[in-house]
Structures are given as C-alpha cells and as structure tokens.
Scaffold this motif. Structure first.
Motif, mmCIF file in Angstrom:
data_model
loop_
_atom_site.group_PDB
_atom_site.id
_atom_site.type_symbol
_atom_site.label_atom_id
_atom_site.label_comp_id
_atom_site.label_asym_id
_atom_site.label_seq_id
_atom_site.Cartn_x
_atom_site.Cartn_y
_atom_site.Cartn_z
ATOM 1 N N PHE A 60 0.858 -1.192 0.000
ATOM 2 C CA PHE A 60 0.000 0.000 0.000
ATOM 3 C C PHE A 60 0.887 1.232 0.000
ATOM 4 C CE2 PHE A 60 0.431 -1.548 4.372
ATOM 5 C CZ PHE A 60 0.944 -0.444 5.033
ATOM 6 N N GLU A 61 0.324 2.348 -0.465
ATOM 7 C CA GLU A 61 1.056 3.607 -0.551
ATOM 8 C C GLU A 61 0.092 4.767 -0.350
ATOM 9 O OE1 GLU A 61 4.149 4.307 -0.775
ATOM 10 O OE2 GLU A 61 5.196 2.563 -1.587
ATOM 11 N N GLY A 62 0.651 5.959 -0.109
ATOM 12 C CA GLY A 62 -0.104 7.192 -0.225
ATOM 13 C C GLY A 62 0.063 7.664 -1.657
ATOM 14 N N LEU A 63 1.186 8.320 -1.912
ATOM 15 C CA LEU A 63 1.651 8.579 -3.271
ATOM 16 C C LEU A 63 3.172 8.531 -3.192
ATOM 17 C CD1 LEU A 63 0.323 9.334 -6.089
ATOM 18 C CD2 LEU A 63 1.385 11.550 -5.711
ATOM 19 N N PRO A 64 3.783 7.470 -3.694
ATOM 20 C CA PRO A 64 5.191 7.180 -3.406
ATOM 21 C C PRO A 64 6.171 8.129 -4.085
ATOM 22 C CG PRO A 64 4.294 5.573 -4.941
ATOM 23 C CD PRO A 64 3.149 6.415 -4.491
ATOM 24 N N TYR A 65 7.020 8.754 -3.266
ATOM 25 C CA TYR A 65 8.048 9.645 -3.796
ATOM 26 C C TYR A 65 8.997 8.907 -4.737
ATOM 27 C CZ TYR A 65 7.094 13.822 -1.022
ATOM 28 O OH TYR A 65 6.525 14.957 -0.519
ATOM 29 N N ALA A 66 9.323 7.667 -4.406
ATOM 30 C CA ALA A 66 10.292 6.928 -5.230
ATOM 31 C C ALA A 66 9.792 6.779 -6.664
ATOM 32 C CB ALA A 66 10.570 5.558 -4.617
ATOM 33 N N LEU A 67 8.501 6.522 -6.838
ATOM 34 C CA LEU A 67 7.951 6.388 -8.185
ATOM 35 C C LEU A 67 7.925 7.729 -8.907
ATOM 36 C CD1 LEU A 67 7.196 3.533 -7.202
ATOM 37 C CD2 LEU A 67 5.062 3.765 -8.451
ATOM 38 N N ILE A 68 7.654 8.813 -8.172
ATOM 39 C CA ILE A 68 7.688 10.141 -8.787
ATOM 40 C C ILE A 68 9.111 10.467 -9.242
ATOM 41 C CG2 ILE A 68 7.301 12.601 -8.411
ATOM 42 C CD1 ILE A 68 5.163 11.816 -6.336
ATOM 43 N N GLU A 69 10.090 10.110 -8.409
ATOM 44 C CA GLU A 69 11.489 10.317 -8.797
ATOM 45 C C GLU A 69 11.824 9.521 -10.059
ATOM 46 O OE1 GLU A 69 13.992 11.260 -4.758
ATOM 47 O OE2 GLU A 69 13.266 9.209 -5.027
ATOM 48 N N ALA A 70 11.351 8.269 -10.079
ATOM 49 C CA ALA A 70 11.599 7.425 -11.244
ATOM 50 C C ALA A 70 10.991 8.055 -12.499
ATOM 51 C CB ALA A 70 11.031 6.032 -11.009
ATOM 52 N N ALA A 71 9.756 8.518 -12.384
ATOM 53 C CA ALA A 71 9.100 9.151 -13.533
ATOM 54 C C ALA A 71 9.830 10.425 -13.952
ATOM 55 C CB ALA A 71 7.641 9.453 -13.203
ATOM 56 N N SER A 72 10.328 11.183 -12.974
ATOM 57 C CA SER A 72 10.970 12.475 -13.285
ATOM 58 C C SER A 72 12.219 12.315 -14.135
ATOM 59 C CB SER A 72 11.308 13.213 -11.991
ATOM 60 O OG SER A 72 12.477 12.696 -11.378
ATOM 61 N N VAL A 73 12.947 11.210 -13.965
ATOM 62 C CA VAL A 73 14.164 11.005 -14.766
ATOM 63 C C VAL A 73 13.873 10.218 -16.037
ATOM 64 C CG1 VAL A 73 15.626 11.107 -12.710
ATOM 65 C CG2 VAL A 73 14.895 8.874 -13.573
ATOM 66 N N GLY A 74 12.602 9.831 -16.225
ATOM 67 C CA GLY A 74 12.214 9.130 -17.434
ATOM 68 C C GLY A 74 12.370 7.626 -17.374
ATOM 69 N N LEU A 75 12.173 7.047 -16.190
ATOM 70 C CA LEU A 75 12.233 5.590 -16.084
ATOM 71 C C LEU A 75 10.858 4.972 -16.322
ATOM 72 C CD1 LEU A 75 14.493 4.790 -12.975
ATOM 73 C CD2 LEU A 75 14.961 4.255 -15.368
ATOM 74 N N PRO A 76 10.761 3.939 -17.138
ATOM 75 C CA PRO A 76 9.544 3.125 -17.165
ATOM 76 C C PRO A 76 9.394 2.442 -15.810
ATOM 77 C CG PRO A 76 11.000 2.626 -19.015
ATOM 78 C CD PRO A 76 11.791 3.445 -18.057
ATOM 79 N N ILE A 77 8.151 2.118 -15.435
ATOM 80 C CA ILE A 77 7.901 1.583 -14.091
ATOM 81 C C ILE A 77 7.036 0.335 -14.180
ATOM 82 C CG2 ILE A 77 6.976 2.092 -11.793
ATOM 83 C CD1 ILE A 77 7.277 5.108 -12.525
ATOM 84 N N VAL A 78 7.416 -0.676 -13.389
ATOM 85 C CA VAL A 78 6.586 -1.863 -13.178
ATOM 86 C C VAL A 78 6.248 -1.870 -11.692
ATOM 87 C CG1 VAL A 78 6.517 -4.382 -13.196
ATOM 88 C CG2 VAL A 78 7.607 -3.147 -15.086
ATOM 89 N N ALA A 79 4.963 -1.850 -11.347
ATOM 90 C CA ALA A 79 4.580 -1.662 -9.952
ATOM 91 C C ALA A 79 3.284 -2.384 -9.613
ATOM 92 C CB ALA A 79 4.419 -0.166 -9.643
ATOM 93 N N THR A 80 3.128 -2.719 -8.333
ATOM 94 C CA THR A 80 1.884 -3.319 -7.850
ATOM 95 C C THR A 80 0.716 -2.371 -8.095
ATOM 96 O OG1 THR A 80 2.643 -2.553 -5.675
ATOM 97 C CG2 THR A 80 2.719 -4.923 -6.085
ATOM 98 N N ASP A 81 -0.421 -2.959 -8.416
ATOM 99 C CA ASP A 81 -1.622 -2.188 -8.713
ATOM 100 C C ASP A 81 -2.335 -1.857 -7.401
ATOM 101 O OD1 ASP A 81 -3.768 -0.974 -9.878
ATOM 102 O OD2 ASP A 81 -4.589 -2.774 -10.807
ATOM 103 N N VAL A 82 -1.754 -0.884 -6.658
ATOM 104 C CA VAL A 82 -2.321 -0.478 -5.380
ATOM 105 C C VAL A 82 -2.497 1.037 -5.377
ATOM 106 C CG1 VAL A 82 -1.304 -2.424 -4.118
ATOM 107 C CG2 VAL A 82 -0.039 -0.257 -4.261
ATOM 108 N N VAL A 83 -3.253 1.531 -4.392
ATOM 109 C CA VAL A 83 -3.481 2.967 -4.226
ATOM 110 C C VAL A 83 -2.143 3.701 -4.250
ATOM 111 C CG1 VAL A 83 -4.178 4.727 -2.564
ATOM 112 C CG2 VAL A 83 -5.664 2.770 -2.999
#
Length: 355
Positions: free
Chosen positions: A263-286
C-alpha cells in the motif's frame, strides 16, 4: 501567517520528506514552526534550519500527554494560526489539540491510509479513532485520488473538507543513456512489511537465469540483512547498495523501476523514477497506479508472475521501453512538479484561515 508543522517521524520516509519540502519551499511570508523528534536525517537538519522560526522536540512515534500540553503552550506562546499534521501519530496530537485550543485551524495530511491491519481488534481501534478525529479537522489533504476514495469509504474524512494534492519533487533532469546490454532494474525502498521486498526478491529469483538482467536495491530496513544473505545463498543477481543520501545517481543509471508495495499514499520513489524518465513496473495499489498508468509509462501487476512477465516483455522490446520512458517524463512534468504542489498547499492554508 504562523504555521506549525507536526510529525512524529524525522527519519527517512515520505511524510518527513514532505515536511522538509514545505520548510524549504513555502513562501517567506509564512512563519514556519516545527514539532518533530530528534534523529537522522531530518531531525538534525531541522534543529538549526534557517527557515524555521522555532521548533519543539516531541517523542518518536509515541503519543505523550506531557508533550500534548507542551505543544499547547508552544501554540499559544507563538500565536500559531494553522496546525498542519503529517501522518497518523501527528494527527492524533493535532486533533486533540483542537479540543484544548479550539481557535486553532487543523490541516491534516494522511500520507497513506491502509485497511490492511494485523488483527481485527487493531482494525476496530484504528477505525474508531480515525472516524472520531475527522470531526476535529478543518481540512484533509490527500496525496492521491485512491487515498481519497479509501479515506471516504473508511469514513476517516469529510468530502467537502478534502482536497487532493499530489506529492512532488524538484526536477533533477533525465536519466543517462546506457549502452551496455544489461537491463538494470532499480528499487528504492525501506525493507519492511509495507514495501514487501520479499515479493521483489521472489521476482528477482524467478529471473536469475537471465544474466542480462541486474537488480539494484537502494535502501535499508529490518529485512535488508536477511534478504541480502538469502540472495548470496541462492545466487540471485541483486546489488544491495544500502542507504544513501543521494539515490538519484542510481536512478539515472537504471533502465526500469520496480515497486512491490502492499500500500502507498503517493510514493516519492515512483515520482522520482518518472521524473528522470524511467519506465515503471509496480503493484496495482493505491498511489502506485496514479504514477504508473498501465501501458502508458509502465505496467501495473497484481501477481508475481505478472511482474515477471512484464519485465521479460520489456527486456526484449527496446521501442516499448523507450516509449514508456518518454511518457514517464511527460507525466511528471504535467502532474508532479514542486511548483504545482506548493501553490496548492498555499491556497489550502489561505482558504482554511479565511473560513
């Protein structure tokens, strides 16, 4: 405007990081006061921070009647107009303070709501407390639409007093172009129950015979030593970096981001990943599923096998990996910039004060 930010954590995590962003980025006409526990890294940074007018130390992740009344005195002496609490522990202090200092305006940011409890009894206690405290809150800030929907269904908030403001990070540019044949898959994580690194380990183990795939794990926590030892014994290709104060350099040298959070709120790590242009594979959770739009900038999954299949698919499809990369960056620029977040929070403070 005198604002007291309160958090019962000053270690690494989304809540303390968000508080630090507010301290750094709120306009100079806001007088910032902070209640926090001592300790690394943020406790040490905040103790002498030039933008903090005054601070008060409170216990780490622990409620105390003594400190409740010390906070009451601090609020009165410093003429605090808005109390902004971050996370469950801080929210308990802020809402009880509303009873004994009724003129104070209380803004509460959840930083993650869960209905995943260890027992039925604990679930009942949390729900009773959460549903009672909503009556003592002037404004609820939710960091994702999913968190808002969950909070609404659990009756932890009032919809007409709620606003959704996405987490954000400062722009540090794009990832580096890499020219070797390896697919480097990175995870930035605490090694604990919520982040579910055991699942990440099982995914890496399922791919251990593919020598063109390398996993890089940045972070620390209760499961770190056990999983590191297990990877040695079972010959799983994971590079355990441990804790670092600057994980961005590892993100910029990766090709794909993996998250296995429960579970998450809104994960900073994923935002960081998106900011540098990384594709993401992640659990389908909030939370995750608002930073990863399925088949736009990555893939979301419900099972380990789906994650394994997603990584295999991307490892042999450079065009798809590149399309997801471009879309990640675009999503960040559209949705998760610091300017957008700070502007929304300032508007919320002004609105609450004028109620």
């Amino acid at each position: 405007m005198n604002i007291l930010l309160i958090t019962v954590r000053a270690d690494f995590g989304g809540g303390p990081r968000h508080v630090h962003q507010l301290i750094e980025e709120l306009p100079s006409d806001f007088n910032i006061y902070v209640a926090f526990p001592q300790g690394k890294p943020y406790g040490n940074l905040w103790q002498e921070h030039p933008k903090i007018k005054k601070c008060i130390n409170i216990p780490y992740r622990k409620f105390s009647i003594k400190y409740l009344f010390l906070l009451r005195r601090f609020i009165i002496e410093n003429n605090i107009s808005i109390l902004h609490s971050h996370g469950n522990g801080a929210g308990l202090y802020s809402r009880i303070l509303k009873i004994i200092v009724p003129q104070i305006k209380v803004v509460h940011t959840f930083h993650g709501i869960t209905n995943n409890y260890s027992s039925y009894f604990i679930s009942c206690i949390h729900k009773i407390i959460g549903r009672s405290l909503r009556y003592l809150t002037n404004k609820f800030i939710l960091v994702s639409n999913g968190e808002f929907e969950l909070g609404k269904s659990m009756r932890f908030l009032f919809t007409d007093k709620s606003v959704i403001i996405y987490n954000a990070i400062a722009d540090e540019g794009l990832k580096f172009n890499r020219y070797d044949n390896k697919l480097v898959i990175i995870s930035l994580s605490r090694f604990d129950f919520a982040k579910n690194m055991d699942m990440a380990y099982r995914i890496a183990k399922a791919l251990r015979n593919n020598h063109e795939i390398e996993f890089v794990w940045v972070g620390d926590g209760e499961d770190f030593v056990r999983l590191k030892q297990k990877s040695v014994e079972e010959h799983v290709n994971i590079n355990f970096i441990g804790f670092t104060e600057y994980p961005m350099s590892y993100l910029k040298n990766a090709d794909l981001y993996l998250s296995t959070s429960r579970f998450e709120g809104l994960p900073y790590a994923l935002i960081e990943a998106a900011s540098v242009g990384l594709p993401i594979v992640a659990t389908d959770v909030v939370g995750n599923n608002e930073v990863v739009l399925h088949d736009y900038n990555g893939l979301v999954f419900k099972t380990e096998q789906e994650a394994v299949d997603a990584i295999k698919k991307l490892s042999i499809n450079a065009d798809l990996l590149n399309r997801y990369s471009i879309n990640s960056r675009e999503l960040y620029l559209k949705t998760f910039t610091m300017e957008k977040m700070i502007s929304s929070i300032v508007d919320t403070y002004v609105q609450v004060l004028n109620q």
